[in-house]
Motif scaffolding. Sequence first.
Motif, PDB file in Angstrom:
ATOM      1  N   GLU A 113       0.814  -1.212   0.000  1.00  0.00           N
ATOM      2  CA  GLU A 113       0.000   0.000   0.000  1.00  0.00           C
ATOM      3  C   GLU A 113       0.850   1.265   0.000  1.00  0.00           C
ATOM      4  OE1 GLU A 113      -3.724   0.045   2.532  1.00  0.00           O
ATOM      5  OE2 GLU A 113      -2.699  -1.716   3.351  1.00  0.00           O
ATOM      6  N   LEU A 114       1.967   1.211   0.723  1.00  0.00           N
ATOM      7  CA  LEU A 114       2.798   2.407   0.916  1.00  0.00           C
ATOM      8  C   LEU A 114       4.268   2.055   0.688  1.00  0.00           C
ATOM      9  CD1 LEU A 114       1.002   3.476   4.206  1.00  0.00           C
ATOM     10  CD2 LEU A 114       0.647   4.461   1.939  1.00  0.00           C
ATOM     11  N   PRO A 115       4.657   1.830  -0.564  1.00  0.00           N
ATOM     12  CA  PRO A 115       6.005   1.321  -0.847  1.00  0.00           C
ATOM     13  C   PRO A 115       7.150   2.264  -0.473  1.00  0.00           C
ATOM     14  CG  PRO A 115       4.859   1.884  -2.878  1.00  0.00           C
ATOM     15  CD  PRO A 115       3.861   2.003  -1.773  1.00  0.00           C
ATOM     16  N   ARG A 116       6.899   3.567  -0.362  1.00  0.00           N
ATOM     17  CA  ARG A 116       7.984   4.492  -0.035  1.00  0.00           C
ATOM     18  C   ARG A 116       8.156   4.701   1.471  1.00  0.00           C
ATOM     19  NH1 ARG A 116       5.796   8.943   1.703  1.00  0.00           N
ATOM     20  NH2 ARG A 116       7.449  10.467   1.579  1.00  0.00           N
ATOM     21  N   LEU A 117       7.238   4.162   2.275  1.00  0.00           N
ATOM     22  CA  LEU A 117       7.277   4.326   3.725  1.00  0.00           C
ATOM     23  C   LEU A 117       8.418   3.516   4.346  1.00  0.00           C
ATOM     24  CD1 LEU A 117       5.646   5.552   6.158  1.00  0.00           C
ATOM     25  CD2 LEU A 117       4.500   3.329   6.291  1.00  0.00           C
ATOM     26  N   ILE A 118       9.197   4.142   5.207  1.00  0.00           N
ATOM     27  CA  ILE A 118      10.222   3.437   5.970  1.00  0.00           C
ATOM     28  C   ILE A 118       9.531   2.810   7.172  1.00  0.00           C
ATOM     29  CG2 ILE A 118      12.322   3.669   7.357  1.00  0.00           C
ATOM     30  CD1 ILE A 118      13.012   6.090   5.512  1.00  0.00           C
ATOM     31  N   TYR A 119       9.649   1.508   7.315  1.00  0.00           N
ATOM     32  CA  TYR A 119       8.954   0.747   8.351  1.00  0.00           C
ATOM     33  C   TYR A 119       9.987   0.323   9.390  1.00  0.00           C
ATOM     34  CZ  TYR A 119       5.605  -2.692  10.236  1.00  0.00           C
ATOM     35  OH  TYR A 119       4.742  -3.397  11.032  1.00  0.00           O
ATOM     36  N   ALA A 120       9.847   0.805  10.623  1.00  0.00           N
ATOM     37  CA  ALA A 120      10.791   0.475  11.689  1.00  0.00           C
ATOM     38  C   ALA A 120      10.060  -0.255  12.800  1.00  0.00           C
ATOM     39  CB  ALA A 120      11.433   1.753  12.226  1.00  0.00           C
ATOM     40  N   SER A 121      10.512  -1.461  13.101  1.00  0.00           N
ATOM     41  CA  SER A 121       9.874  -2.265  14.132  1.00  0.00           C
ATOM     42  C   SER A 121      10.876  -2.561  15.248  1.00  0.00           C
ATOM     43  CB  SER A 121       9.356  -3.576  13.538  1.00  0.00           C
ATOM     44  OG  SER A 121       8.750  -4.359  14.538  1.00  0.00           O
ATOM     45  N   VAL A 122      10.488  -2.227  16.469  1.00  0.00           N
ATOM     46  CA  VAL A 122      11.296  -2.523  17.650  1.00  0.00           C
ATOM     47  C   VAL A 122      10.648  -3.713  18.328  1.00  0.00           C
ATOM     48  CG1 VAL A 122      12.174  -1.607  19.824  1.00  0.00           C
ATOM     49  CG2 VAL A 122      11.790  -0.058  17.895  1.00  0.00           C
ATOM     50  N   SER A 123      11.433  -4.733  18.633  1.00  0.00           N
ATOM     51  CA  SER A 123      10.854  -5.965  19.146  1.00  0.00           C
ATOM     52  C   SER A 123      11.666  -6.517  20.305  1.00  0.00           C
ATOM     53  CB  SER A 123      10.814  -6.986  18.010  1.00  0.00           C
ATOM     54  OG  SER A 123      10.521  -8.260  18.493  1.00  0.00           O
ATOM     55  N   GLY A 124      10.972  -7.120  21.246  1.00  0.00           N
ATOM     56  CA  GLY A 124      11.657  -7.743  22.371  1.00  0.00           C
ATOM     57  C   GLY A 124      12.347  -9.038  21.999  1.00  0.00           C
ATOM     58  N   TYR A 125      11.712  -9.839  21.156  1.00  0.00           N
ATOM     59  CA  TYR A 125      12.232 -11.161  20.823  1.00  0.00           C
ATOM     60  C   TYR A 125      12.317 -11.415  19.319  1.00  0.00           C
ATOM     61  CZ  TYR A 125      11.342 -11.964  25.758  1.00  0.00           C
ATOM     62  OH  TYR A 125      11.342 -11.879  27.109  1.00  0.00           O
ATOM     63  N   GLY A 126      12.312 -10.386  18.524  1.00  0.00           N
ATOM     64  CA  GLY A 126      12.413 -10.549  17.086  1.00  0.00           C
ATOM     65  C   GLY A 126      11.045 -10.643  16.431  1.00  0.00           C
ATOM     66  N   LEU A 127      11.033 -10.590  15.129  1.00  0.00           N
ATOM     67  CA  LEU A 127       9.786 -10.602  14.371  1.00  0.00           C
ATOM     68  C   LEU A 127       9.401 -11.991  13.885  1.00  0.00           C
ATOM     69  CD1 LEU A 127      10.300  -7.345  12.292  1.00  0.00           C
ATOM     70  CD2 LEU A 127       9.013  -7.660  14.409  1.00  0.00           C
ATOM     71  N   GLN A 128      10.300 -12.948  14.033  1.00  0.00           N
ATOM     72  CA  GLN A 128      10.032 -14.311  13.588  1.00  0.00           C
ATOM     73  C   GLN A 128      10.482 -15.286  14.663  1.00  0.00           C
ATOM     74  OE1 GLN A 128      12.332 -14.544  10.013  1.00  0.00           O
ATOM     75  NE2 GLN A 128      10.875 -13.354   8.814  1.00  0.00           N
ATOM     76  N   GLY A 129       9.967 -16.492  14.608  1.00  0.00           N
ATOM     77  CA  GLY A 129      10.390 -17.533  15.530  1.00  0.00           C
ATOM     78  C   GLY A 129       9.401 -17.751  16.661  1.00  0.00           C
ATOM     79  N   ALA A 130       9.696 -18.745  17.477  1.00  0.00           N
ATOM     80  CA  ALA A 130       8.787 -19.182  18.534  1.00  0.00           C
ATOM     81  C   ALA A 130       8.521 -18.107  19.587  1.00  0.00           C
ATOM     82  CB  ALA A 130       9.356 -20.432  19.199  1.00  0.00           C
ATOM     83  N   GLU A 131       9.461 -17.239  19.823  1.00  0.00           N
ATOM     84  CA  GLU A 131       9.322 -16.223  20.868  1.00  0.00           C
ATOM     85  C   GLU A 131       8.775 -14.890  20.351  1.00  0.00           C
ATOM     86  OE1 GLU A 131      10.626 -16.967  24.338  1.00  0.00           O
ATOM     87  OE2 GLU A 131      10.123 -18.833  23.303  1.00  0.00           O
ATOM     88  N   ALA A 132       8.590 -14.745  19.060  1.00  0.00           N
ATOM     89  CA  ALA A 132       8.268 -13.445  18.463  1.00  0.00           C
ATOM     90  C   ALA A 132       7.050 -12.768  19.068  1.00  0.00           C
ATOM     91  CB  ALA A 132       8.074 -13.601  16.953  1.00  0.00           C
ATOM     92  N   ASP A 133       6.038 -13.516  19.441  1.00  0.00           N
ATOM     93  CA  ASP A 133       4.812 -12.894  19.946  1.00  0.00           C
ATOM     94  C   ASP A 133       4.735 -12.861  21.478  1.00  0.00           C
ATOM     95  OD1 ASP A 133       3.096 -11.502  18.344  1.00  0.00           O
ATOM     96  OD2 ASP A 133       1.479 -12.953  18.487  1.00  0.00           O
ATOM     97  N   LYS A 134       5.827 -13.209  22.138  1.00  0.00           N
ATOM     98  CA  LYS A 134       5.855 -13.117  23.598  1.00  0.00           C
ATOM     99  C   LYS A 134       5.827 -11.642  24.005  1.00  0.00           C
ATOM    100  CE  LYS A 134       6.813 -17.484  24.707  1.00  0.00           C
ATOM    101  NZ  LYS A 134       5.942 -18.344  25.398  1.00  0.00           N
TER     102      LYS A 134
END
Length: 156
Positions: A113-134
Amino acid sequence: MLLEGLKVVELATWVAGPGCAMIMGEWGADVVKVESPAGDATRAFFADTPESPGNPVFSMENRGKRSVVLDTGTPGGRDALIAILERADVFITNVRPGALIRARLDYESIKTELPRLIYASVSGYGLQGAEADKPAFDLTGFWTRTGVASATIPPD
């Protein structure tokens, strides 16, 4: 100012996401904080009393920002956020990956939808893997789970 003219939208709570956006604002960016109807959790972190007025944690990390309340879990709230993001350069979030996916606000959904937008995600346990949604909003999850954080507590 270094970031003057840059438009930043923040969908974050606690420290790392809001702190990042606050620094960008200090450097001249125009920052809009998006809060849920419940509000940022740090609003209730310190009681606002006559003896201790204000909330230093919330005030410190959110100074200089404009804000809006949106329920991004609803179609109307998501549409309103997308309308704001259409005029933005950077999107900062520390919402857990599963919630972002459900609201279609994850990187994969937003980039088409917004290809020029810079997307920055700060995460406690990463965005992928078993712990990602902790539940964790930044690196403090690592420090507490390993026991290192206990070293910062006075013995008494």
